[in-house]
Design a protein around this motif. Structure first.
Motif, PDB file in Angstrom:
ATOM      1  N   CYS A   1      31.665 -14.751  42.380  1.00 24.54           N
ATOM      2  CA  CYS A   1      31.174 -15.741  40.652  1.00 24.54           C
ATOM      3  C   CYS A   1      30.014 -16.386  40.045  1.00 24.54           C
ATOM      4  O   CYS A   1      29.812 -17.545  41.492  1.00 24.54           O
ATOM      5  CB  CYS A   1      32.793 -16.838  39.920  1.00 24.54           C
ATOM      6  N   CYS A   2      29.960 -17.296  40.012  1.00 26.09           N
ATOM      7  CA  CYS A   2      28.817 -17.784  39.398  1.00 26.09           C
ATOM      8  C   CYS A   2      28.945 -19.168  38.529  1.00 26.09           C
ATOM      9  O   CYS A   2      30.276 -19.046  38.415  1.00 26.09           O
ATOM     10  CB  CYS A   2      27.430 -17.335  38.774  1.00 26.09           C
TER      11      CYS A   2
ATOM     12  N   GLY B   1      28.928 -12.574  36.267  1.00 29.65           N
ATOM     13  CA  GLY B   1      27.375 -13.605  35.932  1.00 29.65           C
ATOM     14  C   GLY B   1      26.547 -13.159  36.969  1.00 29.65           C
ATOM     15  O   GLY B   1      25.850 -13.905  36.835  1.00 29.65           O
ATOM     16  N   ILE B   2      27.107 -11.733  37.530  1.00 27.11           N
ATOM     17  CA  ILE B   2      25.701 -11.060  38.663  1.00 27.11           C
ATOM     18  C   ILE B   2      25.855  -9.930  38.018  1.00 27.11           C
ATOM     19  O   ILE B   2      26.232  -9.026  37.726  1.00 27.11           O
ATOM     20  CB  ILE B   2      26.429 -11.791  39.820  1.00 27.11           C
ATOM     21  N   THR B   3      24.501 -10.310  37.929  1.00 27.57           N
ATOM     22  CA  THR B   3      23.951  -8.347  37.093  1.00 27.57           C
ATOM     23  C   THR B   3      23.117  -7.426  37.999  1.00 27.57           C
ATOM     24  O   THR B   3      23.220  -5.944  38.263  1.00 27.57           O
ATOM     25  CB  THR B   3      22.804  -8.691  36.119  1.00 27.57           C
ATOM     26  N   GLY B   4      23.049  -8.615  39.231  1.00 32.36           N
ATOM     27  CA  GLY B   4      22.624  -7.226  39.895  1.00 32.36           C
ATOM     28  C   GLY B   4      23.120  -8.078  41.828  1.00 32.36           C
ATOM     29  O   GLY B   4      22.052  -9.426  41.946  1.00 32.36           O
ATOM     30  N   ILE B   5      23.218  -6.741  42.380  1.00 33.75           N
ATOM     31  CA  ILE B   5      22.918  -7.380  44.213  1.00 33.75           C
ATOM     32  C   ILE B   5      22.069  -7.048  44.623  1.00 33.75           C
ATOM     33  O   ILE B   5      22.133  -5.688  44.440  1.00 33.75           O
ATOM     34  CB  ILE B   5      24.463  -6.702  44.679  1.00 33.75           C
ATOM     35  N   ARG B   6      21.153  -7.437  46.074  1.00 33.54           N
ATOM     36  CA  ARG B   6      20.423  -6.801  46.685  1.00 33.54           C
ATOM     37  C   ARG B   6      20.886  -7.021  48.503  1.00 33.54           C
ATOM     38  O   ARG B   6      21.809  -7.761  48.234  1.00 33.54           O
ATOM     39  CB  ARG B   6      19.069  -7.845  46.448  1.00 33.54           C
ATOM     40  N   ILE B   7      20.771  -6.247  48.847  1.00 35.03           N
ATOM     41  CA  ILE B   7      20.944  -5.870  50.239  1.00 35.03           C
ATOM     42  C   ILE B   7      19.905  -5.213  50.306  1.00 35.03           C
ATOM     43  O   ILE B   7      19.423  -4.270  50.763  1.00 35.03           O
ATOM     44  CB  ILE B   7      22.270  -4.768  50.258  1.00 35.03           C
ATOM     45  N   ARG B   8      19.256  -6.464  51.596  1.00 34.72           N
ATOM     46  CA  ARG B   8      18.023  -5.650  52.737  1.00 34.72           C
ATOM     47  C   ARG B   8      18.154  -6.272  54.019  1.00 34.72           C
ATOM     48  O   ARG B   8      18.704  -7.666  54.543  1.00 34.72           O
ATOM     49  CB  ARG B   8      16.969  -6.928  52.122  1.00 34.72           C
ATOM     50  N   LEU B   9      19.110  -5.594  54.931  1.00 36.23           N
ATOM     51  CA  LEU B   9      19.553  -5.878  56.570  1.00 36.23           C
ATOM     52  C   LEU B   9      19.369  -4.371  57.419  1.00 36.23           C
ATOM     53  O   LEU B   9      19.051  -3.109  57.150  1.00 36.23           O
ATOM     54  CB  LEU B   9      21.240  -5.595  56.348  1.00 36.23           C
ATOM     55  N   PRO B  10      18.296  -4.839  58.056  1.00 32.67           N
ATOM     56  CA  PRO B  10      17.660  -4.045  59.293  1.00 32.67           C
ATOM     57  C   PRO B  10      18.637  -2.947  59.827  1.00 32.67           C
ATOM     58  O   PRO B  10      18.019  -1.852  60.292  1.00 32.67           O
ATOM     59  CB  PRO B  10      16.614  -4.398  59.898  1.00 32.67           C
TER      60      PRO B  10
END
Length: 205
Positions: A135-136, A165-174
């Motif tokens: 949540c935000c 309250g969050i419209t997008g989740i980014r996952i950037r993991l090598p």
């Protein structure tokens, strides 16, 4: 005793549970690390004891933590100190159900992760979250990278989680190789995934 397993259900009341936990932790070799903690509890009073156990484990370089919890009040914030552990490799947070015969009319709430701070767990390789709320504090956010500081994360499971309250989740993991998204609800509309090592992807809406 590098492996600790505490369950509130094994005790008749909170005073007994609290006394036992205090006795075990105070009698343990304080110089020895804690490899693993398994913790099952319910109720606001037990939450205080649970946090005491987690603080002790955090201070003794815990590597594996399994928390099964039930609350009968509003969502409880996940302990902030654990989100910056340098030793934790495996974290599992699961919401249990109240026994139907005792808590027939109560709705179990869950741990809540605030999106205003990002998990900073550099040693973490496995993260399993069941019925956890993200949540935000105030205004909604379009996109956030909750796991950017978990550079060694390889496996992530979000099951029955609610994202508010969050419209997008980014996952950037090598090193990311396994992702499971199951019954994720709330405001999230987009998952942006950049994972060149991804091998297993499971999505069930």
């Amino acid at each position: 005793m590098p492996y600790l397993n505490f369950s509130r259900d094994d005790f008749h009341g909170m005073p007994n549970f609290s006394e036992f936990v205090t006795h075990v932790l105070s009698g343990r070799n304080n110089q020895a690390e804690v490899s693993s903690v398994k913790l099952s509890f319910h109720g606001e009073d037990a939450c205080v004891i649970a946090e005491q156990i987690m603080k002790y484990a955090y201070a003794h370089n815990i590597q594996k933590l399994n928390v099964a919890c039930v609350f009968d009040n509003d969502d409880v914030k996940f302990p902030l100190f654990l989100s910056s552990s340098r030793s934790l490799k495996h974290l599992s947070v699961t919401k249990e159900r109240f026994p139907s015969t005792v808590y027939r009319w109560r709705h179990p709430f869950s741990y809540a992760f605030k999106a205003t701070y990002i998990l900073e767990l550099p040693a973490l390789t496995t993260l399993y979250l069941h019925d956890v709320t993200f949540c935000c504090d105030a205004n909604p956010v379009e996109c956030i990278d909750l796991f950017s500081k978990c550079a060694n994360l390889k496996s992530l499971t979000l099951k029955g989680c609610y994202i508010n309250g969050i419209t997008g989740i980014r996952i950037r993991l090598p090193l990311f190789s396994n992702l499971t998204l199951e019954s994720v609800g709330g405001n999230v509309e987009v998952f942006g995934i950049v994972a060149p090592q991804l091998k297993n992807l499971t999505i069930e809406l």
